[in-house]
Design a protein around this motif. Structure first.
Motif, PDB file in Angstrom:
ATOM      1  N   GLY A 108      34.951 -27.731 -24.851  1.00 46.24           N
ATOM      2  CA  GLY A 108      35.288 -29.163 -25.037  1.00 46.24           C
ATOM      3  C   GLY A 108      36.097 -28.966 -23.909  1.00 46.24           C
ATOM      4  O   GLY A 108      36.070 -28.936 -22.554  1.00 46.24           O
ATOM      5  N   LEU A 109      36.111 -30.891 -24.560  1.00 41.50           N
ATOM      6  CA  LEU A 109      36.954 -31.585 -23.697  1.00 41.50           C
ATOM      7  C   LEU A 109      38.067 -32.224 -23.802  1.00 41.50           C
ATOM      8  O   LEU A 109      39.287 -32.361 -24.847  1.00 41.50           O
ATOM      9  CB  LEU A 109      36.586 -33.467 -23.290  1.00 41.50           C
ATOM     10  N   VAL A 110      39.801 -31.587 -22.625  1.00 39.15           N
ATOM     11  CA  VAL A 110      40.880 -31.570 -23.446  1.00 39.15           C
ATOM     12  C   VAL A 110      41.546 -32.492 -22.419  1.00 39.15           C
ATOM     13  O   VAL A 110      41.188 -32.257 -21.178  1.00 39.15           O
ATOM     14  CB  VAL A 110      41.420 -30.495 -23.685  1.00 39.15           C
ATOM     15  N   GLN A 111      42.754 -33.184 -22.326  1.00 39.56           N
ATOM     16  CA  GLN A 111      43.469 -34.071 -21.967  1.00 39.56           C
ATOM     17  C   GLN A 111      44.137 -32.965 -20.850  1.00 39.56           C
ATOM     18  O   GLN A 111      44.542 -31.482 -22.050  1.00 39.56           O
ATOM     19  CB  GLN A 111      43.661 -34.788 -22.186  1.00 39.56           C
ATOM     20  N   PRO A 112      45.004 -33.318 -19.790  1.00 40.15           N
ATOM     21  CA  PRO A 112      46.148 -32.033 -18.890  1.00 40.15           C
ATOM     22  C   PRO A 112      46.998 -32.016 -19.929  1.00 40.15           C
ATOM     23  O   PRO A 112      47.778 -33.268 -20.319  1.00 40.15           O
ATOM     24  CB  PRO A 112      46.618 -33.019 -17.603  1.00 40.15           C
ATOM     25  N   GLY A 113      47.657 -30.974 -20.303  1.00 42.54           N
ATOM     26  CA  GLY A 113      48.706 -30.176 -21.100  1.00 42.54           C
ATOM     27  C   GLY A 113      48.134 -29.996 -22.032  1.00 42.54           C
ATOM     28  O   GLY A 113      49.406 -29.171 -23.305  1.00 42.54           O
ATOM     29  N   GLY A 114      46.606 -29.642 -22.219  1.00 46.37           N
ATOM     30  CA  GLY A 114      46.635 -29.639 -24.072  1.00 46.37           C
ATOM     31  C   GLY A 114      46.013 -28.150 -23.922  1.00 46.37           C
ATOM     32  O   GLY A 114      46.184 -27.562 -23.261  1.00 46.37           O
ATOM     33  N   SER A 115      45.727 -27.837 -25.298  1.00 49.35           N
ATOM     34  CA  SER A 115      45.149 -26.279 -25.458  1.00 49.35           C
ATOM     35  C   SER A 115      44.279 -26.334 -25.775  1.00 49.35           C
ATOM     36  O   SER A 115      43.457 -27.089 -26.375  1.00 49.35           O
ATOM     37  CB  SER A 115      46.070 -26.030 -26.653  1.00 49.35           C
ATOM     38  N   LEU A 116      42.697 -24.878 -26.006  1.00 50.37           N
ATOM     39  CA  LEU A 116      41.715 -24.971 -26.217  1.00 50.37           C
ATOM     40  C   LEU A 116      41.893 -23.108 -26.504  1.00 50.37           C
ATOM     41  O   LEU A 116      42.217 -22.095 -25.975  1.00 50.37           O
ATOM     42  CB  LEU A 116      41.050 -24.734 -25.202  1.00 50.37           C
ATOM     43  N   ARG A 117      41.286 -23.003 -27.259  1.00 46.56           N
ATOM     44  CA  ARG A 117      40.923 -21.649 -27.983  1.00 46.56           C
ATOM     45  C   ARG A 117      39.229 -20.647 -27.945  1.00 46.56           C
ATOM     46  O   ARG A 117      38.620 -21.224 -28.095  1.00 46.56           O
ATOM     47  CB  ARG A 117      41.642 -21.128 -29.076  1.00 46.56           C
ATOM     48  N   LEU A 118      38.618 -20.069 -27.156  1.00 44.13           N
ATOM     49  CA  LEU A 118      38.032 -19.740 -26.923  1.00 44.13           C
ATOM     50  C   LEU A 118      37.221 -18.629 -27.647  1.00 44.13           C
ATOM     51  O   LEU A 118      38.358 -17.561 -27.846  1.00 44.13           O
ATOM     52  CB  LEU A 118      37.253 -19.360 -25.104  1.00 44.13           C
ATOM     53  N   SER A 119      36.440 -18.039 -28.478  1.00 40.90           N
ATOM     54  CA  SER A 119      36.004 -17.026 -28.603  1.00 40.90           C
ATOM     55  C   SER A 119      34.965 -16.916 -28.724  1.00 40.90           C
ATOM     56  O   SER A 119      33.870 -17.433 -28.016  1.00 40.90           O
ATOM     57  CB  SER A 119      36.015 -17.318 -30.219  1.00 40.90           C
ATOM     58  N   CYS A 120      34.328 -15.299 -28.542  1.00 36.15           N
ATOM     59  CA  CYS A 120      32.884 -14.306 -27.814  1.00 36.15           C
ATOM     60  C   CYS A 120      33.496 -13.561 -29.213  1.00 36.15           C
ATOM     61  O   CYS A 120      33.779 -12.313 -29.181  1.00 36.15           O
ATOM     62  CB  CYS A 120      33.910 -13.784 -26.283  1.00 36.15           C
ATOM     63  N   ALA A 121      32.267 -13.593 -29.801  1.00 34.91           N
ATOM     64  CA  ALA A 121      31.819 -12.240 -30.749  1.00 34.91           C
ATOM     65  C   ALA A 121      30.841 -11.895 -30.492  1.00 34.91           C
ATOM     66  O   ALA A 121      29.282 -12.455 -30.073  1.00 34.91           O
ATOM     67  CB  ALA A 121      31.693 -13.521 -31.841  1.00 34.91           C
ATOM     68  N   ALA A 122      30.563 -10.225 -30.519  1.00 33.21           N
ATOM     69  CA  ALA A 122      29.555  -9.493 -30.202  1.00 33.21           C
ATOM     70  C   ALA A 122      28.461  -9.867 -31.943  1.00 33.21           C
ATOM     71  O   ALA A 122      29.319  -9.666 -32.538  1.00 33.21           O
ATOM     72  CB  ALA A 122      30.250  -8.178 -30.027  1.00 33.21           C
ATOM     73  N   SER A 123      27.754  -9.336 -31.195  1.00 26.36           N
ATOM     74  CA  SER A 123      26.390  -9.288 -32.474  1.00 26.36           C
ATOM     75  C   SER A 123      25.475  -8.516 -32.641  1.00 26.36           C
ATOM     76  O   SER A 123      25.763  -8.397 -31.673  1.00 26.36           O
ATOM     77  CB  SER A 123      26.354 -10.795 -32.914  1.00 26.36           C
ATOM     78  N   GLY A 124      24.992  -8.114 -33.493  1.00 24.04           N
ATOM     79  CA  GLY A 124      23.837  -7.065 -33.572  1.00 24.04           C
ATOM     80  C   GLY A 124      24.234  -5.493 -34.003  1.00 24.04           C
ATOM     81  O   GLY A 124      25.646  -5.775 -34.873  1.00 24.04           O
ATOM     82  N   SER A 125      23.430  -4.554 -33.329  1.00 19.38           N
ATOM     83  CA  SER A 125      24.215  -3.520 -33.375  1.00 19.38           C
ATOM     84  C   SER A 125      25.913  -2.776 -32.962  1.00 19.38           C
ATOM     85  O   SER A 125      25.529  -1.727 -32.476  1.00 19.38           O
ATOM     86  CB  SER A 125      22.744  -2.705 -33.793  1.00 19.38           C
ATOM     87  N   ILE A 126      26.318  -3.757 -33.456  1.00 20.14           N
ATOM     88  CA  ILE A 126      27.960  -3.271 -32.732  1.00 20.14           C
ATOM     89  C   ILE A 126      28.185  -2.178 -33.730  1.00 20.14           C
ATOM     90  O   ILE A 126      28.411  -2.025 -34.804  1.00 20.14           O
ATOM     91  CB  ILE A 126      29.055  -4.287 -32.396  1.00 20.14           C
ATOM     92  N   LEU A 127      28.645  -1.275 -33.264  1.00 23.83           N
ATOM     93  CA  LEU A 127      29.968  -0.345 -33.154  1.00 23.83           C
ATOM     94  C   LEU A 127      31.213  -0.355 -32.710  1.00 23.83           C
ATOM     95  O   LEU A 127      31.894  -0.505 -33.601  1.00 23.83           O
ATOM     96  CB  LEU A 127      29.570   1.252 -32.667  1.00 23.83           C
ATOM     97  N   SER A 128      31.674  -0.875 -31.882  1.00 19.30           N
ATOM     98  CA  SER A 128      32.896  -1.293 -30.993  1.00 19.30           C
ATOM     99  C   SER A 128      32.601  -1.882 -29.773  1.00 19.30           C
ATOM    100  O   SER A 128      31.180  -2.157 -28.945  1.00 19.30           O
ATOM    101  CB  SER A 128      32.873  -0.160 -30.294  1.00 19.30           C
ATOM    102  N   VAL A 129      33.503  -2.750 -29.065  1.00 15.10           N
ATOM    103  CA  VAL A 129      34.063  -3.859 -28.119  1.00 15.10           C
ATOM    104  C   VAL A 129      34.426  -2.835 -27.649  1.00 15.10           C
ATOM    105  O   VAL A 129      35.568  -2.719 -26.863  1.00 15.10           O
ATOM    106  CB  VAL A 129      34.356  -5.044 -28.107  1.00 15.10           C
TER     107      VAL A 129
END
Length: 123
Positions: A10-31
């Protein structure tokens, strides 16, 4: 269908924070090992942070002390916590992970890219 799905940009001002997520989907046994890359306009894709199966981490010098990569094996999800963001952090962020999957009883290990999520740091 096996895939990595990113969210949290997203859009954030300098000094701000963001948290990205990466979710694996499907027939997942492990990452397996995973990483976050980013690509700014007109620049090559660069490695931002990586995490091993045991939790060991590594960071690009430009983000050390500001970004933290982590994983939740129970949720097959990898995160990137970004603090003290700077305008030069603006880029599309991509998740990259090795996934152990089971399809029709066959276990395989392959690497996958997510579709990317835009991070814009601007006042």
């Amino acid at each position: 269908q096996v895939q990595l799905v990113e969210s949290g940009g997203g859009l954030v001002q300098p000094g701000g924070s963001l948290r990205l997520s990466c979710a694996a989907s499907g027939s997942i046994l492990s990452v397996n090992a995973a990483a976050w890359y980013r690509q700014a306009p007109g620049k090559q894709r660069e490695l931002v942070a990586s995490i091993g199966t045991g939790g060991s981490t590594d960071y690009a010098d430009s983000v050390k002390g500001r970004f933290t990569i982590s994983r939740d094996n129970a949720k097959n999800t990898v995160y990137l916590q970004m603090n003290s963001l700077k305008p030069e952090d603006t880029a599309v962020y991509y998740c990259y992970a090795g996934l152990k999957t089971s399809q029709r009883g066959v276990v395989t290990n392959n690497a996958y890219w997510g579709q990317g999520t835009q991070v814009t740091v601007s006042s």
